[in-house]
Design an enzyme around this catalytic site. Sequence first.
Site, PDB file in Angstrom:
ATOM      1  N   HIS A 226       0.857  -1.192   0.000  1.00  0.00           N
ATOM      2  CA  HIS A 226       0.000   0.000   0.000  1.00  0.00           C
ATOM      3  C   HIS A 226       0.890   1.239   0.000  1.00  0.00           C
ATOM      4  O   HIS A 226       1.901   1.275   0.701  1.00  0.00           O
ATOM      5  CB  HIS A 226      -0.899  -0.002   1.246  1.00  0.00           C
ATOM      6  CG  HIS A 226      -1.965   1.052   1.213  1.00  0.00           C
ATOM      7  ND1 HIS A 226      -1.721   2.364   1.553  1.00  0.00           N
ATOM      8  CD2 HIS A 226      -3.271   0.986   0.863  1.00  0.00           C
ATOM      9  CE1 HIS A 226      -2.855   3.053   1.410  1.00  0.00           C
ATOM     10  NE2 HIS A 226      -3.802   2.241   0.997  1.00  0.00           N
TER      11      HIS A 226
ATOM     12  N   CYS B  43      -3.757   2.588  -4.641  1.00  0.00           N
ATOM     13  CA  CYS B  43      -4.729   3.370  -3.866  1.00  0.00           C
ATOM     14  C   CYS B  43      -4.759   4.782  -4.437  1.00  0.00           C
ATOM     15  O   CYS B  43      -3.803   5.544  -4.270  1.00  0.00           O
ATOM     16  CB  CYS B  43      -4.331   3.379  -2.381  1.00  0.00           C
ATOM     17  SG  CYS B  43      -5.430   4.388  -1.365  1.00  0.00           S
TER      18      CYS B  43
ATOM     19  N   HIS C  78      -7.642   0.275  -4.412  1.00  0.00           N
ATOM     20  CA  HIS C  78      -8.469   1.121  -3.549  1.00  0.00           C
ATOM     21  C   HIS C  78      -8.854   2.326  -4.389  1.00  0.00           C
ATOM     22  O   HIS C  78      -7.979   3.037  -4.869  1.00  0.00           O
ATOM     23  CB  HIS C  78      -7.663   1.651  -2.357  1.00  0.00           C
ATOM     24  CG  HIS C  78      -7.298   0.615  -1.351  1.00  0.00           C
ATOM     25  ND1 HIS C  78      -6.553   0.918  -0.230  1.00  0.00           N
ATOM     26  CD2 HIS C  78      -7.590  -0.704  -1.276  1.00  0.00           C
ATOM     27  CE1 HIS C  78      -6.392  -0.182   0.483  1.00  0.00           C
ATOM     28  NE2 HIS C  78      -7.005  -1.182  -0.131  1.00  0.00           N
TER      29      HIS C  78
ATOM     30  N   ASP D  63     -12.676   3.084  -1.076  1.00  0.00           N
ATOM     31  CA  ASP D  63     -11.850   3.354   0.093  1.00  0.00           C
ATOM     32  C   ASP D  63     -12.646   4.265   1.015  1.00  0.00           C
ATOM     33  O   ASP D  63     -13.868   4.333   0.903  1.00  0.00           O
ATOM     34  CB  ASP D  63     -10.513   3.951  -0.374  1.00  0.00           C
ATOM     35  CG  ASP D  63      -9.355   3.588   0.553  1.00  0.00           C
ATOM     36  OD1 ASP D  63      -9.600   3.073   1.647  1.00  0.00           O
ATOM     37  OD2 ASP D  63      -8.194   3.827   0.167  1.00  0.00           O
ATOM     38  N   HIS D  64     -11.969   4.928   1.920  1.00  0.00           N
ATOM     39  CA  HIS D  64     -12.658   5.780   2.902  1.00  0.00           C
ATOM     40  C   HIS D  64     -13.927   6.416   2.345  1.00  0.00           C
ATOM     41  O   HIS D  64     -13.907   7.021   1.277  1.00  0.00           O
ATOM     42  CB  HIS D  64     -11.740   6.918   3.335  1.00  0.00           C
ATOM     43  CG  HIS D  64     -10.470   6.430   3.922  1.00  0.00           C
ATOM     44  ND1 HIS D  64      -9.467   7.271   4.290  1.00  0.00           N
ATOM     45  CD2 HIS D  64     -10.048   5.178   4.219  1.00  0.00           C
ATOM     46  CE1 HIS D  64      -8.471   6.560   4.778  1.00  0.00           C
ATOM     47  NE2 HIS D  64      -8.800   5.291   4.747  1.00  0.00           N
TER      48      HIS D  64
ATOM     49  N   TYR E 162     -14.904   4.399   7.537  1.00  0.00           N
ATOM     50  CA  TYR E 162     -15.332   3.013   7.329  1.00  0.00           C
ATOM     51  C   TYR E 162     -16.781   2.734   7.714  1.00  0.00           C
ATOM     52  O   TYR E 162     -17.099   1.689   8.246  1.00  0.00           O
ATOM     53  CB  TYR E 162     -14.351   2.056   8.018  1.00  0.00           C
ATOM     54  CG  TYR E 162     -13.067   1.967   7.231  1.00  0.00           C
ATOM     55  CD1 TYR E 162     -13.002   1.181   6.090  1.00  0.00           C
ATOM     56  CD2 TYR E 162     -11.943   2.717   7.586  1.00  0.00           C
ATOM     57  CE1 TYR E 162     -11.855   1.126   5.327  1.00  0.00           C
ATOM     58  CE2 TYR E 162     -10.780   2.672   6.821  1.00  0.00           C
ATOM     59  CZ  TYR E 162     -10.748   1.863   5.693  1.00  0.00           C
ATOM     60  OH  TYR E 162      -9.621   1.806   4.932  1.00  0.00           O
TER      61      TYR E 162
HETATM   62  C1  CS2 Z   1      -5.988   2.274   4.446  1.00  0.00           C
HETATM   63  C2  CS2 Z   1      -4.620   2.012   5.025  1.00  0.00           C
HETATM   64  O1  CS2 Z   1      -7.532   3.128   5.911  1.00  0.00           O
HETATM   65  C3  CS2 Z   1      -6.603   3.386   5.167  1.00  0.00           C
HETATM   66  O2  CS2 Z   1      -6.139   4.493   4.962  1.00  0.00           O
HETATM   67  O3  CS2 Z   1      -5.961   2.558   3.091  1.00  0.00           O
HETATM   68  O4  CS2 Z   1      -4.678   2.092   6.393  1.00  0.00           O
HETATM   69  C4  CS2 Z   1      -4.161   0.662   4.597  1.00  0.00           C
HETATM   70  O5  CS2 Z   1      -5.071  -0.293   5.072  1.00  0.00           O
HETATM   71  C5  CS2 Z   1      -2.820   0.248   5.108  1.00  0.00           C
HETATM   72  O6  CS2 Z   1      -1.886   1.244   4.907  1.00  0.00           O
HETATM   73  C6  CS2 Z   1      -2.390  -1.017   4.393  1.00  0.00           C
HETATM   74  O7  CS2 Z   1      -1.395  -1.635   5.102  1.00  0.00           O
HETATM   75 MN    MN Z   2      -5.958   2.899   0.609  1.00  0.00          MN
END
Ligand code: CS2
Ligand code: MN
Length: 357
Positions: free
Chosen positions: A207, A245, A272, A317-318, A331
């Site tokens: 990531h 991502c 992501h 993602d978020h 989340y």
């Molecule tokens: C994720 C990261 O919530 C987030 O921002 O994209 O925390 C991701 O899960 C980690 O960096 C992966 O190891």
């Molecule tokens: Mn991410």
Amino acid sequence: MEMTLRWYGKDFDTVTLEQIRQIPGVKGVITTLYDTKPGEVWSRERIKAMKAEVEAAGLHVAGIESVNIHEDIKLGKPSREQLIDNYIETLTNLGEEDIHMVCYNFMPVFDWTRTELARKRPDGSTVLAYNQAAVDALVPEKMFDSIAGDTNGSLMPGWEPDRLAHVKELFDEYKDITDEDLFENLKYFLERIMPVCDKYDINMAIHPDDPAWPVFGLPRIIINKENIQRMMKMVDNPHNGVTFCSGSYGTNLENDLPDMIRSLKGRIHFAHVRNLKFNSKDDFEEAAHLSSDGSFDMYEIVKALYDIGFTGPIRPDHGRMIWGEKAMPGYGLYDRALGAAYINGLWEAIEKNAKRG
Ligand code: CS2
Ligand code: MN
């Protein structure tokens, strides 16, 4: 691609597997054993139980996010030998349980950094946000005071005392670690784990660092096209791949996201997809997934993934916090479900259009 949602496990997540099952097009989850510590071996029994729980809800485990890397591995300390052996054992157990994608990151000390967990947007939703001036104002000494309970120091949101217990010592240990050292230590780790990845066909998906530049003077290397190409070449095995991502690489406006995706053909094992809204180059917030709500062209991002023949798991993602939901920042269920539906819609349109010729 396979549309998925991240799930932290029933003891930690406000979202249930039953809810995830009802998002159109979502058949898989990306999960983890959230209560394990970096360096710990994940037992076969626990992995089996996790799978059984997910499968009982009519879903499957599409991959792991994350098996976290112990700091001693990133620091290249002698204790890394045992810790890498443990990591290999975890990968073996995952492989034996037929799990083939593992996301991880190589960020020193902290995972993502945001300065606000609930910035209000004009539509009333709240989102994670980042402001460089707020980070610059946070000199490490003040940070440590605030950890020790001095309320004059400003503690970053989301940095609960637990996460910070050993931060001061860690900062000291990283003092002399350069980008080059970090690359070397990553190479060492990857070379050691590749045989087990080859044996079980496990795709490792690093990531990116978020934001994509060094924070608090700590080195950060997974930040742009050049560095990621270097990483691919230094351990040239298809199992050494990336999590693309968009929201993390996208923090740096110089990163051309569709171009980066195209340059990583065959090496993107997980995606992501999220959008950011920039107020200036030093201030951004996490927008809805829809292109027009933020600064990225989401069509071009999804199109690039389609064009390189991406077949791995993808997830929104978020998300924003909307409709009064209370959940882990980023989340919640609702906005991520909207994100999944939107990305599915883009994909269907791109695919049908391509097939029509
Ligand atoms: C994720 C990261 O919530 C987030 O921002 O994209 O925390 C991701 O899960 C980690 O960096 C992966 O190891
Ligand atoms: Mn991410």
